[in-house]
Write a protein that holds these residues in place. Sequence first.
Motif, PDB file in Angstrom:
ATOM      1  N   ALA A 123       0.813   0.169  -7.208  1.00  0.00           N
ATOM      2  CA  ALA A 123       0.812  -1.250  -6.858  1.00  0.00           C
ATOM      3  C   ALA A 123       0.039  -1.503  -5.571  1.00  0.00           C
ATOM      4  O   ALA A 123      -0.625  -2.536  -5.419  1.00  0.00           O
ATOM      5  CB  ALA A 123       2.252  -1.752  -6.729  1.00  0.00           C
ATOM      6  N   ASP A 124       0.099  -0.543  -4.641  1.00  0.00           N
ATOM      7  CA  ASP A 124      -0.606  -0.698  -3.369  1.00  0.00           C
ATOM      8  C   ASP A 124      -2.124  -0.684  -3.547  1.00  0.00           C
ATOM      9  O   ASP A 124      -2.856  -1.181  -2.689  1.00  0.00           O
ATOM     10  CB  ASP A 124      -0.203   0.424  -2.403  1.00  0.00           C
ATOM     11  CG  ASP A 124       1.232   0.278  -1.914  1.00  0.00           C
ATOM     12  OD1 ASP A 124       1.730  -0.863  -1.880  1.00  0.00           O
ATOM     13  OD2 ASP A 124       1.849   1.304  -1.588  1.00  0.00           O
ATOM     14  N   ARG A 125      -2.594  -0.116  -4.639  1.00  0.00           N
ATOM     15  CA  ARG A 125      -4.042  -0.054  -4.848  1.00  0.00           C
ATOM     16  C   ARG A 125      -4.651  -1.444  -5.030  1.00  0.00           C
ATOM     17  O   ARG A 125      -5.814  -1.661  -4.705  1.00  0.00           O
ATOM     18  CB  ARG A 125      -4.359   0.813  -6.067  1.00  0.00           C
ATOM     19  CG  ARG A 125      -4.058   2.292  -5.858  1.00  0.00           C
ATOM     20  CD  ARG A 125      -4.272   3.084  -7.122  1.00  0.00           C
ATOM     21  NE  ARG A 125      -3.928   4.500  -6.915  1.00  0.00           N
ATOM     22  CZ  ARG A 125      -3.629   5.334  -7.887  1.00  0.00           C
ATOM     23  NH1 ARG A 125      -3.621   4.914  -9.152  1.00  0.00           N
ATOM     24  NH2 ARG A 125      -3.337   6.599  -7.621  1.00  0.00           N
ATOM     25  N   TYR A 126      -3.854  -2.373  -5.554  1.00  0.00           N
ATOM     26  CA  TYR A 126      -4.390  -3.721  -5.760  1.00  0.00           C
ATOM     27  C   TYR A 126      -4.745  -4.387  -4.431  1.00  0.00           C
ATOM     28  O   TYR A 126      -5.667  -5.204  -4.364  1.00  0.00           O
ATOM     29  CB  TYR A 126      -3.381  -4.572  -6.540  1.00  0.00           C
ATOM     30  CG  TYR A 126      -3.222  -4.140  -7.975  1.00  0.00           C
ATOM     31  CD1 TYR A 126      -4.095  -4.587  -8.962  1.00  0.00           C
ATOM     32  CD2 TYR A 126      -2.199  -3.265  -8.339  1.00  0.00           C
ATOM     33  CE1 TYR A 126      -3.954  -4.167 -10.281  1.00  0.00           C
ATOM     34  CE2 TYR A 126      -2.055  -2.841  -9.648  1.00  0.00           C
ATOM     35  CZ  TYR A 126      -2.940  -3.297 -10.619  1.00  0.00           C
ATOM     36  OH  TYR A 126      -2.801  -2.870 -11.915  1.00  0.00           O
ATOM     37  N   THR A 127      -4.038  -4.039  -3.381  1.00  0.00           N
ATOM     38  CA  THR A 127      -4.353  -4.579  -2.061  1.00  0.00           C
ATOM     39  C   THR A 127      -5.722  -4.099  -1.589  1.00  0.00           C
ATOM     40  O   THR A 127      -6.448  -4.812  -0.887  1.00  0.00           O
ATOM     41  CB  THR A 127      -3.282  -4.147  -1.042  1.00  0.00           C
ATOM     42  OG1 THR A 127      -2.000  -4.574  -1.514  1.00  0.00           O
ATOM     43  CG2 THR A 127      -3.542  -4.755   0.323  1.00  0.00           C
ATOM     44  N   LEU A 128      -6.094  -2.881  -2.005  1.00  0.00           N
ATOM     45  CA  LEU A 128      -7.383  -2.313  -1.614  1.00  0.00           C
ATOM     46  C   LEU A 128      -8.533  -2.854  -2.454  1.00  0.00           C
ATOM     47  O   LEU A 128      -9.702  -2.622  -2.137  1.00  0.00           O
ATOM     48  CB  LEU A 128      -7.335  -0.783  -1.728  1.00  0.00           C
ATOM     49  CG  LEU A 128      -6.292  -0.093  -0.832  1.00  0.00           C
ATOM     50  CD1 LEU A 128      -6.149   1.376  -1.219  1.00  0.00           C
ATOM     51  CD2 LEU A 128      -6.691  -0.224   0.625  1.00  0.00           C
ATOM     52  N   LEU A 129      -8.197  -3.544  -3.537  1.00  0.00           N
ATOM     53  CA  LEU A 129      -9.196  -4.150  -4.426  1.00  0.00           C
ATOM     54  C   LEU A 129      -8.895  -5.649  -4.487  1.00  0.00           C
ATOM     55  O   LEU A 129      -8.365  -6.148  -5.478  1.00  0.00           O
ATOM     56  CB  LEU A 129      -9.134  -3.513  -5.813  1.00  0.00           C
ATOM     57  CG  LEU A 129      -9.366  -1.995  -5.857  1.00  0.00           C
ATOM     58  CD1 LEU A 129      -8.976  -1.435  -7.215  1.00  0.00           C
ATOM     59  CD2 LEU A 129     -10.821  -1.663  -5.540  1.00  0.00           C
TER      60      LEU A 129
END
Length: 262
Positions: A62-68
Amino acid sequence: MLINTTIAIAIMAFLANAAPAPAPADGSMPSTTPISNKTDSAPAAPLPTDITKQLFLADTAADRYTLLPEDKNFVFNFNDSTKFNKGGKGGDLIAANRKTFAPLVGTGSGMAVGFLKGCGFNTPHVHPRATELQIVIKGKVITEMVPENGVFNVPNKPESGRRVIRNELGPFQMQPFYQGSVHSQFNPDCEEAQFIASFNAEDFGTGQVADELLALDGEMFTAAFGEAVDAEELEKFRKQIPASIAEGVASCLQKCNIKKSY
């Protein structure tokens, strides 16, 4: 019973609100409100150069969406000629792996699109970390795949020779190339052929067989080939190995009136 009635009323209210507006009496189309106004054609802002590392180190998926942060971060354009890997004189290839397309991190998947010019030949190669599923979308492609040791034309009879799986694929026909198998693709026609390849790895990798063999120490190379190769000719061979997608075989070049360049 009260709970069921409440749920039923809520569902009916939702359906009433979701129902399309009736057409106006004058026959014109009813006005609609767009779901999203994210239709601009501006490119997404460049991602950090270490985005792949950041995605790997994210605590959760879920945290990856913050990076994209932009929706367009999730789009890969195979029409972008700047992504060509300069495959060779016989065509080119665009690969989507976790380095060229960061959102693939964690998916275990990759893709590529190949463009074979007339007589273009994707020279024998292997993918060390993935099986390839290749589907032709334009033209015709002749494929060859050499399985591992112990696979012969006649089972258990080495004297029958190694089995080479050869096929001619047309539009929307597919063949698998197993992980680690030596395989190649050749366009036998004068018009361009195109294919799409999927991989079950986000870092599938590629190794051109001839280039890898000729990279060996000279004595080891000549020992592997016995008397078939003169050691004095080895350096000459190394300089003449084409890039990954070569111009093709002589008979096709002659048929299509393509002058081979050196």
